[in-house]
Motif scaffolding. Structure first.
Motif, PDB file in Angstrom:
ATOM      1  N   VAL A 104      -3.907   0.009   8.456  1.00 17.30           N
ATOM      2  CA  VAL A 104      -3.074  -1.081   7.916  1.00 17.30           C
ATOM      3  C   VAL A 104      -1.980  -0.467   7.055  1.00 17.30           C
ATOM      4  CG1 VAL A 104      -4.708  -2.978   8.095  1.00 17.30           C
ATOM      5  CG2 VAL A 104      -4.774  -1.548   6.075  1.00 17.30           C
ATOM      6  N   GLY A 106       1.041  -2.386   6.216  1.00 12.57           N
ATOM      7  CA  GLY A 106       2.010  -3.467   5.995  1.00 12.57           C
ATOM      8  C   GLY A 106       2.234  -3.768   4.524  1.00 12.57           C
ATOM      9  N   GLY A 107       1.640  -2.959   3.647  1.00 10.78           N
ATOM     10  CA  GLY A 107       1.788  -3.238   2.209  1.00 10.78           C
ATOM     11  C   GLY A 107       3.170  -2.855   1.717  1.00 10.78           C
ATOM     12  N   GLN A 108       3.479  -3.253   0.501  1.00 15.69           N
ATOM     13  CA  GLN A 108       4.817  -3.001  -0.029  1.00 15.69           C
ATOM     14  C   GLN A 108       4.882  -1.719  -0.857  1.00 15.69           C
ATOM     15  OE1 GLN A 108       5.034  -7.071  -1.570  1.00 15.69           O
ATOM     16  NE2 GLN A 108       6.805  -7.399  -0.248  1.00 15.69           N
ATOM     17  N   GLY A 109       3.703  -1.165  -1.168  1.00 17.43           N
ATOM     18  CA  GLY A 109       3.663   0.120  -1.868  1.00 17.43           C
ATOM     19  C   GLY A 109       4.468   0.131  -3.156  1.00 17.43           C
ATOM     20  N   SER A 110       4.456  -0.969  -3.885  1.00 19.63           N
ATOM     21  CA  SER A 110       5.358  -1.064  -5.042  1.00 19.63           C
ATOM     22  C   SER A 110       4.977  -0.101  -6.161  1.00 19.63           C
ATOM     23  CB  SER A 110       5.424  -2.501  -5.557  1.00 19.63           C
ATOM     24  OG  SER A 110       4.147  -3.053  -5.582  1.00 19.63           O
ATOM     25  N   ARG A 111       3.676   0.192  -6.319  1.00 17.13           N
ATOM     26  CA  ARG A 111       3.282   1.093  -7.419  1.00 17.13           C
ATOM     27  C   ARG A 111       3.777   2.512  -7.175  1.00 17.13           C
ATOM     28  NH1 ARG A 111      -2.914  -0.134  -7.263  1.00 17.13           N
ATOM     29  NH2 ARG A 111      -2.302  -0.872  -5.199  1.00 17.13           N
ATOM     30  N   MET A 155      -0.698  -1.533  11.829  1.00 19.86           N
ATOM     31  CA  MET A 155      -0.151  -2.822  11.415  1.00 19.86           C
ATOM     32  C   MET A 155       0.988  -2.595  10.419  1.00 19.86           C
ATOM     33  SD  MET A 155      -1.727  -6.229   9.710  1.00 19.86           S
ATOM     34  CE  MET A 155      -1.756  -5.618   8.035  1.00 19.86           C
ATOM     35  N   GLN A 186       2.073  -8.050  10.758  1.00 24.15           N
ATOM     36  CA  GLN A 186       1.335  -9.115  10.091  1.00 24.15           C
ATOM     37  C   GLN A 186       2.317 -10.241   9.749  1.00 24.15           C
ATOM     38  OE1 GLN A 186       0.934  -6.430   6.225  1.00 24.15           O
ATOM     39  NE2 GLN A 186       0.048  -8.437   5.888  1.00 24.15           N
ATOM     40  N   PRO A 210       4.130  -9.964   2.588  1.00 20.97           N
ATOM     41  CA  PRO A 210       3.138  -9.849   3.667  1.00 20.97           C
ATOM     42  C   PRO A 210       1.845 -10.541   3.242  1.00 20.97           C
ATOM     43  CG  PRO A 210       3.680  -7.668   2.732  1.00 20.97           C
ATOM     44  CD  PRO A 210       4.508  -8.664   2.009  1.00 20.97           C
ATOM     45  N   GLY A 212      -1.226  -9.983   3.061  1.00 20.15           N
ATOM     46  CA  GLY A 212      -2.422  -9.258   2.602  1.00 20.15           C
ATOM     47  C   GLY A 212      -3.059  -8.463   3.732  1.00 20.15           C
ATOM     48  N   GLN A 241      -6.945   2.350   5.461  1.00 22.62           N
ATOM     49  CA  GLN A 241      -5.640   2.083   4.846  1.00 22.62           C
ATOM     50  C   GLN A 241      -4.730   3.292   5.022  1.00 22.62           C
ATOM     51  OE1 GLN A 241      -6.511   0.951   0.777  1.00 22.62           O
ATOM     52  NE2 GLN A 241      -7.110  -1.073   1.461  1.00 22.62           N
ATOM     53  N   VAL A 242      -3.456   3.035   4.965  1.00 20.50           N
ATOM     54  CA  VAL A 242      -2.487   4.102   5.212  1.00 20.50           C
ATOM     55  C   VAL A 242      -2.426   5.116   4.062  1.00 20.50           C
ATOM     56  CG1 VAL A 242      -0.453   2.978   4.173  1.00 20.50           C
ATOM     57  CG2 VAL A 242      -0.167   4.446   6.162  1.00 20.50           C
ATOM     58  N   LYS A 393      -1.809   5.716  -4.657  1.00 21.81           N
ATOM     59  CA  LYS A 393      -1.395   4.368  -5.086  1.00 21.81           C
ATOM     60  C   LYS A 393      -0.242   4.436  -6.080  1.00 21.81           C
ATOM     61  CE  LYS A 393      -4.942   1.970  -3.314  1.00 21.81           C
ATOM     62  NZ  LYS A 393      -4.707   1.141  -2.129  1.00 21.81           N
TER      63      LYS A 393
HETATM   64  P1  UTP Z   1      -2.621  -2.090  -1.639  1.00 22.26           P
HETATM   65  O1  UTP Z   1      -3.457  -3.186  -2.097  1.00 22.26           O
HETATM   66  O2  UTP Z   1      -2.783  -0.778  -2.289  1.00 22.26           O
HETATM   67  O3  UTP Z   1      -1.117  -2.560  -1.716  1.00 22.26           O
HETATM   68  O4  UTP Z   1      -2.818  -1.935  -0.087  1.00 22.26           O
HETATM   69  P2  UTP Z   1       0.225  -1.822  -1.377  1.00 22.26           P
HETATM   70  O5  UTP Z   1       1.147  -2.900  -0.927  1.00 22.26           O
HETATM   71  O6  UTP Z   1       0.079  -0.672  -0.428  1.00 22.26           O
HETATM   72  O7  UTP Z   1       0.695  -1.209  -2.759  1.00 22.26           O
HETATM   73  P3  UTP Z   1       1.153  -1.943  -4.102  1.00 22.26           P
HETATM   74  O8  UTP Z   1      -0.012  -2.773  -4.553  1.00 22.26           O
HETATM   75  O9  UTP Z   1       2.374  -2.769  -3.774  1.00 22.26           O
HETATM   76  O10 UTP Z   1       1.452  -0.796  -4.993  1.00 22.26           O
HETATM   77  C1  UTP Z   1      -3.925  -1.307   0.451  1.00 22.26           C
HETATM   78  C2  UTP Z   1      -3.670  -1.101   1.929  1.00 22.26           C
HETATM   79  O11 UTP Z   1      -3.501  -2.341   2.577  1.00 22.26           O
HETATM   80  C3  UTP Z   1      -2.244  -2.369   3.268  1.00 22.26           C
HETATM   81  C4  UTP Z   1      -1.393  -1.320   2.572  1.00 22.26           C
HETATM   82  O12 UTP Z   1      -0.361  -0.860   3.449  1.00 22.26           O
HETATM   83  C5  UTP Z   1      -2.425  -0.258   2.254  1.00 22.26           C
HETATM   84  O13 UTP Z   1      -2.721   0.503   3.408  1.00 22.26           O
HETATM   85  N1  UTP Z   1      -1.671  -3.719   3.145  1.00 22.26           N
HETATM   86  C6  UTP Z   1      -1.636  -4.349   1.952  1.00 22.26           C
HETATM   87  C7  UTP Z   1      -1.175  -4.307   4.275  1.00 22.26           C
HETATM   88  O14 UTP Z   1      -1.211  -3.719   5.383  1.00 22.26           O
HETATM   89  N2  UTP Z   1      -0.642  -5.554   4.163  1.00 22.26           N
HETATM   90  C8  UTP Z   1      -0.582  -6.216   2.996  1.00 22.26           C
HETATM   91  O15 UTP Z   1      -0.089  -7.365   2.995  1.00 22.26           O
HETATM   92  C9  UTP Z   1      -1.106  -5.608   1.859  1.00 22.26           C
END
Ligand code: UTP
Length: 461
Positions: A104, A106-111, A155, A186, A210, A212, A241-242, A393
Motif C-alpha cells: 500500500v 497511497g499515503g501522503q507521507g506528510s511526516r 496501491m 484507492q 485518500p 486510508g 506498507q511501503v 515515518k
Molecule cells: P501512514 O499511516 O504512515 O500514513 O501509512 P502516511 O500517509 O504514509 O504518512 P503520514 O501519516 O502522512 O506521515 C501507512 C501505510 O499505509 C499507506 C501508506 O502509503 C503507508 O504505506 N496508506 C496510508 C495508503 O496506502 N493510503 C492511505 O490512505 C493511507
C-alpha cells in the motif's frame, strides 16, 4: 452525478461558498470544477460528518483489552519444528502460484515531508536503492527461488499514481515481468471543515484525502484485480506498507501459519520498544482479536506491566498481514464493511479571501486492521523487530531514514558475522535481496569463501 445533480446536492448541503466560486469561473473552469466532483462519494462524507458532529465530545469509551494467543518467536525444539512445518507449507503455496503481494503506497507521507511517492525514497545504506526497488528485487528473488509467478500489486492514490507508474516504467520494472506488476488507485474523499464545508485547494480543485489504507481492500475488489487473481488460482495476499525496508516479503513461515490456522487474516507483531512507543496493539476485545490504537487505551492500561515486570500489552502492530482473497471478497459483498474514522488535521486550503490559509479539516479514512475482528479466524505471529520492522515515518529521530538505514546495516552485518565474516566496525554493509534473502542463503553462498570488509560494501549478484 450530472451537473444539475451536483449543483442541487451542493445547494441542499449548504455549500454556498463552493457554488459562489463555481459561478465566478469561466465556462472551461466550470467544466473542470464539476468533473472532479463526478467520481466522489459525496453522500458518504456528509453521512460521516453528521455522525461525527453528533458526538458530544471527541472522547470514546476506552477498550478493555486482554492478551490474545500469539505464535511467539520459536525457542524450543518443538516450536522450531512447528515453524519449519509452517515454512514448508508456505513455500508450497508460493510454488503453486497461490500468493500475491500488495504494497500500500497511497499515503501522503506528510511526516517524512518527501516530495513524491514515498516508495521512491532512497533508503538502502550503501547502494541507495529506493524502497520500491528493494521490494521489487525481493519479489524477483522469491519468484526465482520458487520458480513461481508472484503478482506484485501496488496501491497508489490519484495524486501519486502517475509518478509511481513512471518510476517503475523508467526502471524497466526492476527486471520483473511487466505483466506481473499491477497498479490500482484507492478512492479519494473530500476533506471537510468541522462545520461540514468542502475546502478548496486551488481554483477548481477540492481538498481531497485518500480513504486510508483500509481503502486498499475496497479498491482491490472494485478494480477487478481480486477477481482476476482468484480466476488465476491465487488465494492469499501478503500485505505490507511501503515504508518498511526490512519487511520479509511473502515470508513462507507466516504464509504457512496463516494457512495452518485457517485464518482469514494474520498479523505480524513486534515487542513494543518501551512503554511510551505509540503503536496499535493486537489483543482481544470482547473476546475477538482486534488491533487497538494506543489512543484508545486508558493511559494506565497502555503502560501496565505484568507480574514479571514486562509490558503487559507488548504486541505492537507491524501492519504486515496475510489476507485471504475470499475474506476480501466477503468484506465487499454487501457494501464495504470497514468503518470510517475521522482524523482532525491542520491543513492548507483556500480561505474565504481566496488565499492559502491554515484550515482545520476532518479526514475520513478506513484502517486495514479493522477487518481483523470481522474475520472468522485470525492468527498472530511475533517477529523480531531488528530483523523485520523499521518503518520510515519521520524526517528525524525514531522511525526515520537514519534508523531504517542503521537497521538494514545492522541486520546485514549480523548475517555476515554468522557466515564467519567480521566487517570493520565503521564499514556499512548492504546485501541485495537478489544475492541472499536471508541469513541461511548468505551462509550457503559464502561457504568456503573469504571476504575482507574494510570499508562500505554492497554485496550484489
Ligand atoms: P501512514 O499511516 O504512515 O500514513 O501509512 P502516511 O500517509 O504514509 O504518512 P503520514 O501519516 O502522512 O506521515 C501507512 C501505510 O499505509 C499507506 C501508506 O502509503 C503507508 O504505506 N496508506 C496510508 C495508503 O496506502 N493510503 C492511505 O490512505 C493511507
Amino acid at each position: 452525478m450530472t451537473k444539475e445533480q451536483i449543483i442541487n446536492f451542493l445547494r441542499n448541503h449548504n455549500q454556498k461558498h463552493i457554488l459562489d466560486h463555481y459561478h465566478r469561473l469561466s465556462p472551461e473552469g466550470k467544466n473542470n470544477y464539476l468533473k472532479e466532483w463526478a467520481g466522489l462519494d459525496l453522500s458518504l462524507v456528509f453521512d460521516l460528518h453528521k455522525k461525527y458532529s453528533s458526538e458530544k465530545d471527541f472522547s470514546r469509551p476506552f477498550y478493555e483489552i486482554y492478551p490474545a494467543p500469539i505464535i511467539t518467536i520459536p525457542e524450543t525444539a518443538r516450536e522450531k519444528a512447528q515453524s519449519d512445518e509452517a515454512r514448508i507449507l508456505g513455500e508450497s503455496l508460493i510454488r503453486k502460484n497461490q500468493v500475491a503481494i500488495l504494497i500500500v503506497a497511497g499515503g501522503q507521507g506528510s511526516r517524512l515531508g518527501f516530495e513524491g511517492p514515498k516508495g521512491k525514497f532512497l533508503i538502502s545504506p550503501v547502494k541507495k536503492k529506493s524502497l520500491f526497488q528493494l521490494f521489487a528485487e525481493s519479489v524477483k528473488a522469491l519468484s526465482q527461488r520458487y520458480r513461481s509467478t508472484i503478482p506484485l500489486l501496488i496501491m497508489t492514490n490519484q495524486e501519486n499514481q502517475m509518478e509511481t507508474r513512471q518510476f517503475f516504467a523508467s526502471h524497466d520494472f526492476f527486471n520483473l515481468k511487466k505483466e506481473t506488476v499491477f497498479f490500482f488507485n484507492q478512492s479519494m474523499l473530500p476533506t471537510l471543515t468541522p462545520e461540514g464545508e468542502f475546502i478548496l485547494r486551488e481554483d477548481w480543485h477540492l481538498l481531497l484525502n485518500p480513504d486510508g489504507h483500509g481503502g486498499s481492500l475496497k479498491a482491490f475488489y472494485e478494480s477487478g484485480l481480486l477477481k482476476h487473481l482468484t480466476d488465476h488460482g491465487y488465494s492469499e495476499l501478503f500485505y505490507c506498507q511501503v515504508d518498511n525496508p526490512l519487511v520479509k516479503i511473502a515470508d513462507p513461515v507466516f504464509i504457512g501459519y496463516h494457512r495452518m490456522e485457517q485464518a482469514e487474516i494474520s498479523t505480524k507483531v513486534v515487542r513494543r520498544r518501551d512503554l511510551k512507543e505509540k503503536v496499535g496493539i493486537y489483543g482481544l476485545v470482547n473476546g475477538k482479536p482486534t488491533i487497538v490504537e494506543y489512543s484508545d487505551f486508558r493511559p494506565e492500561d497502555y503502560e501496565a506491566l505484568d507480574e514479571n515486570g514486562d509490558i503487559r500489552h507488548w504486541t505492537g502492530n507491524t501492519a504486515i498481514h496475510m489476507i485471504s482473497l475470499a475474506f476480501i471478497q466477503r468484506l465487499n459483498q454487501h457494501g464495504f464493511a470497514l468503518p470510517y474514522h475521522r482524523a482532525v488535521k491542520e491543513l492548507e486550503g483556500l480561505g474565504p479571501d481566496g488565499r492559502l490559509a491554515k484550515i482545520t479539516g476532518w479526514k475520513f479514512e478506513t484502517f486495514v486492521f479493522d477487518s481483523i475482528p470481522l474475520a472468522r479466524k485470525s492468527c498472530c505471529m511475533e517477529v523480531s523487530r531488528d530483523e523485520e520492522f523499521s518503518p520510515v515515518k519521520n524526517k528525524l529521530g525514531n522511525d526515520s531514514p537514519d534508523t531504517a538505514r542503521a537497521a538494514m546495516n545492522n541486520l546485514h552485518r549480523s548475517w555476515l558475522q554468522e557466515a564467519g565474516i567480521q566487517p570493520a566496525p565503521e564499514a556499512k554493509v548492504e546485501i541485495s535481496p537478489l544475492f541472499a534473502q536471508d541469513k541461511e542463503e548468505l551462509i550457503e553462498k559464502l561457504k568456503g569463501k573469504s571476504l575482507a570488509i574494510n570499508g562500505d560494501m554492497y554485496i550484489g549478484q
